[in-house]
Design a protein around this motif. Structure first.
Motif, PDB file in Angstrom:
ATOM      1  N   UNK A  33       0.615  -1.485  -0.122  1.00  0.00           N
ATOM      2  CA  UNK A  33       0.070  -0.054   0.057  1.00  0.00           C
ATOM      3  C   UNK A  33       0.806   1.272  -0.033  1.00  0.00           C
ATOM      4  N   UNK A  34       1.951   1.097  -0.336  1.00  0.00           N
ATOM      5  CA  UNK A  34       2.951   2.401  -0.398  1.00  0.00           C
ATOM      6  C   UNK A  34       3.015   3.003  -1.851  1.00  0.00           C
ATOM      7  N   UNK A  35       3.508   4.104  -1.813  1.00  0.00           N
ATOM      8  CA  UNK A  35       3.710   4.854  -3.190  1.00  0.00           C
ATOM      9  C   UNK A  35       4.999   4.785  -3.845  1.00  0.00           C
ATOM     10  N   UNK A  36       6.025   4.635  -2.883  1.00  0.00           N
ATOM     11  CA  UNK A  36       7.421   4.705  -3.192  1.00  0.00           C
ATOM     12  C   UNK A  36       8.340   4.691  -2.070  1.00  0.00           C
ATOM     13  N   UNK A  37       9.645   5.004  -2.418  1.00  0.00           N
ATOM     14  CA  UNK A  37      10.515   5.070  -1.386  1.00  0.00           C
ATOM     15  C   UNK A  37      11.481   6.432  -1.455  1.00  0.00           C
ATOM     16  N   UNK A  38      11.893   7.152  -0.559  1.00  0.00           N
ATOM     17  CA  UNK A  38      12.772   8.317  -0.419  1.00  0.00           C
ATOM     18  C   UNK A  38      14.193   7.865   0.129  1.00  0.00           C
ATOM     19  N   UNK A  39      15.088   8.131  -0.722  1.00  0.00           N
ATOM     20  CA  UNK A  39      16.542   7.729  -0.219  1.00  0.00           C
ATOM     21  C   UNK A  39      17.323   9.143   0.133  1.00  0.00           C
ATOM     22  N   UNK A  40      17.952   9.018   1.641  1.00  0.00           N
ATOM     23  CA  UNK A  40      18.739   9.882   1.941  1.00  0.00           C
ATOM     24  C   UNK A  40      20.174   9.537   1.888  1.00  0.00           C
ATOM     25  N   UNK A  41      21.219  10.387   1.824  1.00  0.00           N
ATOM     26  CA  UNK A  41      22.572  10.100   2.110  1.00  0.00           C
ATOM     27  C   UNK A  41      23.109  11.166   3.121  1.00  0.00           C
ATOM     28  N   UNK A  42      24.126  10.557   3.734  1.00  0.00           N
ATOM     29  CA  UNK A  42      25.006  11.416   4.635  1.00  0.00           C
ATOM     30  C   UNK A  42      26.385  11.389   4.318  1.00  0.00           C
ATOM     31  N   UNK A  43      26.944  12.383   3.794  1.00  0.00           N
ATOM     32  CA  UNK A  43      28.686  12.426   3.579  1.00  0.00           C
ATOM     33  C   UNK A  43      29.275  12.790   4.849  1.00  0.00           C
ATOM     34  N   UNK A  44      30.009  11.949   5.292  1.00  0.00           N
ATOM     35  CA  UNK A  44      31.053  12.266   6.517  1.00  0.00           C
ATOM     36  C   UNK A  44      30.313  12.556   7.550  1.00  0.00           C
ATOM     37  N   UNK A  45      30.348  14.214   8.438  1.00  0.00           N
ATOM     38  CA  UNK A  45      29.877  14.420   9.349  1.00  0.00           C
ATOM     39  C   UNK A  45      28.604  15.373   8.935  1.00  0.00           C
ATOM     40  N   UNK A  46      28.255  15.355   7.698  1.00  0.00           N
ATOM     41  CA  UNK A  46      27.080  16.241   7.367  1.00  0.00           C
ATOM     42  C   UNK A  46      25.912  15.698   7.584  1.00  0.00           C
ATOM     43  N   UNK A  47      24.657  16.424   7.528  1.00  0.00           N
ATOM     44  CA  UNK A  47      23.453  15.954   7.800  1.00  0.00           C
ATOM     45  C   UNK A  47      22.840  14.966   6.712  1.00  0.00           C
ATOM     46  N   UNK A  72      30.087   7.258   3.752  1.00  0.00           N
ATOM     47  CA  UNK A  72      28.794   7.557   3.222  1.00  0.00           C
ATOM     48  C   UNK A  72      27.772   6.658   4.006  1.00  0.00           C
ATOM     49  N   UNK A  73      26.737   7.260   4.520  1.00  0.00           N
ATOM     50  CA  UNK A  73      25.501   6.503   5.262  1.00  0.00           C
ATOM     51  C   UNK A  73      24.414   6.876   4.677  1.00  0.00           C
ATOM     52  N   UNK A  74      23.441   5.703   4.361  1.00  0.00           N
ATOM     53  CA  UNK A  74      22.288   5.930   3.705  1.00  0.00           C
ATOM     54  C   UNK A  74      21.105   5.289   4.592  1.00  0.00           C
ATOM     55  N   UNK A  75      19.895   6.007   4.182  1.00  0.00           N
ATOM     56  CA  UNK A  75      18.899   5.612   5.034  1.00  0.00           C
ATOM     57  C   UNK A  75      17.549   5.504   4.003  1.00  0.00           C
ATOM     58  N   UNK A  76      16.689   4.830   4.022  1.00  0.00           N
ATOM     59  CA  UNK A  76      15.652   4.697   2.963  1.00  0.00           C
ATOM     60  C   UNK A  76      14.232   4.420   3.772  1.00  0.00           C
ATOM     61  N   UNK A  77      13.214   5.195   3.238  1.00  0.00           N
ATOM     62  CA  UNK A  77      11.789   5.003   3.951  1.00  0.00           C
ATOM     63  C   UNK A  77      10.545   4.927   2.692  1.00  0.00           C
ATOM     64  N   UNK A  78       9.610   4.326   3.133  1.00  0.00           N
ATOM     65  CA  UNK A  78       8.461   4.309   2.394  1.00  0.00           C
ATOM     66  C   UNK A  78       7.460   5.331   2.671  1.00  0.00           C
ATOM     67  N   UNK A  79       6.827   5.583   1.579  1.00  0.00           N
ATOM     68  CA  UNK A  79       5.735   6.750   1.701  1.00  0.00           C
ATOM     69  C   UNK A  79       4.441   6.318   1.211  1.00  0.00           C
ATOM     70  N   UNK A  80       3.356   7.022   1.392  1.00  0.00           N
ATOM     71  CA  UNK A  80       2.359   6.984   0.780  1.00  0.00           C
ATOM     72  C   UNK A  80       1.672   8.629   0.471  1.00  0.00           C
ATOM     73  N   UNK A  81       0.383   8.509  -0.008  1.00  0.00           N
ATOM     74  CA  UNK A  81      -0.054   9.994  -0.090  1.00  0.00           C
ATOM     75  C   UNK A  81      -0.132  10.516   1.326  1.00  0.00           C
ATOM     76  N   UNK A  82      -0.173   9.941   2.268  1.00  0.00           N
ATOM     77  CA  UNK A  82      -0.711  10.515   3.785  1.00  0.00           C
ATOM     78  C   UNK A  82       0.393  10.365   4.702  1.00  0.00           C
TER      79      UNK A  82
END
Length: 467
Positions: A33-47, A72-82
């Protein structure tokens, strides 16, 4: 119905270095029931910064144009319309070429060493091999292509120490080194030289051949003085019978053997044999008189004297407290006679990390505790009706008394206490009790509390002591 966003979260986020500037991400997701995924990246000590958004059926992504040497550190989350799920988090990965590993140096003759290593990279152009004679200064000796994992270094000098290191390389970067063992250029010595008397004039010699390139072996013997060569044998021969020897308690022979090539020799391996018969008359046998004078007997000496065998003395007749946890432990005792005295045990349940629980017990600071904090069993939902179990092992002895405080905050609640799964106490219904239980067993026993109750019932356990 309320959406369980934790169940929406992707899982098993993996990071793979596929070049010296690209990282591939993969993850798993079962929620439809998800719409997709959002992928974030962190380089070194950055946010963290979002770098991509992909559709619901996509479970991999390649991040390109990365900086070599950066974490590099990554994180992924699922999202829907709400809604959005929680994150799946990756390990931190340094953008680099994976180093080779397990570099091993093995002599294959007295002038050559074979090198092998493990290829841990999928995108290297090749490997650079270096050699050192002092373990400090290295010189490149060759460069080999991708996926090559062995090399033979020739023309070496006998007696010299050689250390090697290898690194992977690409068009623009290099990995860290894998370092070899330091190998002395030598002929591997034979080993496990064994001398076995076979009659009163002969000894059979056997040894292990650890060299794959020797020309043969030279055998030498000493009867207490200098060594004299007694035989020269061909390659791969690992036995020889020495004859015409003198027998008796005055004769001890020492043998040594070495491998040789056309130009060099290995170190020796040696062994010594006393050339007489044992107490049973067996040549080369190991039978000796025991402490009771019996040939090949089984009597032996311990703190109690000569015991076992035909002595008539029980092997472990020394009695005393044999438990090192007891305050009167006797290190010389081999049989526990029940005299052990154990220090008191006290538990105030300010911490239950040394107790085993099935997940329903926690620490409480309620005023329903007797003193300070105590252990709490709480029924938070209809599916939590029990049993709620907490247990641990304690060293006790028969005759001790266990005391504890219990408060049941529910008319229908109940709690039971077990020692080694035997019920020793129980209470039902609202109210408190100072319980006292007589212990009739000794040893390392399991003390277990089992609570049950309807939804929203609470049971408190505090101030347990065993004396």
């Amino acid at each position: 119905p309320e959406v369980d966003l934790d169940a929406w979260a992707p899982s098993d986020l993996q990071v793979f270095i596929i070049s010296d500037s690209d990282i591939k991400l993969t993850w798993t997701q079962e929620e439809e029931r998800i719409s997709g995924f959002r992928i974030d990246r962190k380089a070194g000590s950055e946010s963290f910064t979002q770098i991509a958004q992909v559709g619901k059926d996509v479970t991999e992504y390649t991040d390109t144009g990365l900086n070599y040497g950066t974490d590099y550190t990554y994180r992924v989350k699922a999202f829907s319309d709400e809604n959005e799920s929680g994150y799946a988090m990756s390990n931190t990965t340094t953008m680099s070429i994976p180093s080779p590993s397990n570099l091993t140096a093995t002599p294959i003759d007295d002038q050559s060493i074979q090198l092998t290593w493990v290829d841990n990279c999928v995108f290297e152009n090749g490997y650079r091999l270096e050699r050192s004679e002092d373990g400090v200064s290295f010189t490149q000796i060759t460069e080999v292509g991708e996926d090559v994992t062995e090399y033979t270094d020739t023309g070496l000098t006998l007696g010299t120490d050689y250390t090697y290191r290898v690194k992977a390389f690409s068009d623009e970067n290099e990995s860290g080194y894998a370092m070899s063992n330091t190998m002395t250029m030598s002929i591997p010595s034979p080993s496990n030289l064994t001398a076995t008397p076979i009659d009163d004039q002969s000894i059979q010699l056997t040894w292990s051949d650890n060299c794959g390139f020797e020309s043969g072996f030279r055998l030498e013997r000493s009867d207490g003085g200098s060594y004299a060569q007694i035989a020269e044998l061909g390659a791969n021969i690992t036995e020889y019978t020495d004859i015409g020897l003198n027998y008796g308690t005055d004769y001890t022979y020492t043998y040594r053997v070495k491998a040789f090539t056309d130009d060099n020799e290995s170190d020796y391996t040696e062994t010594t044999v006393n050339f007489w018969q044992d107490c049973e008359g067996e040549w080369g046998g190991s039978a000796v008189e025991d402490c009771n004078g019996d040939c090949d007997g089984t009597a032996f000496e311990n703190e109690c004297g000569c015991v076992g065998g035909s002595t008539g003395m029980q092997e472990d007749f020394c009695y005393g407290c044999a438990n090192p946890n007891a305050s009167n432990y006797d290190p010389n005792a081999t049989i526990d006679d029940g005299s052990c005295i154990y220090p008191p045990f006290n538990e105030n349940f300010s911490d239950i990390s040394d107790w085993t629980s099935n997940g329903y017990w926690s620490i409480s600071s309620s005023n329903n505790c007797l003193v300070g904090n105590c252990a709490l069993s709480y029924d938070a939902a209809p599916t939590d009706d029990g049993p709620h179990i907490i247990s641990r092992y304690v060293q006790v002895y028969a005759g001790q008394t266990m005391e504890f405080y219990v408060y049941i905050y529910s008319p229908a609640g109940n709690i039971s206490c077990y020692i080694n799964n035997s019920l020793v106490w129980s209470k039902s219904g609202y109210g408190s009790e100072y319980a006292s239980v007589s212990i009739n067993v000794s040893g390392n026993v399991e003390i277990k509390f089992n609570s049950n109750g309807p939804e929203l019932s609470s049971l408190y356990l505090d101030e347990l002591s065993i004396e």
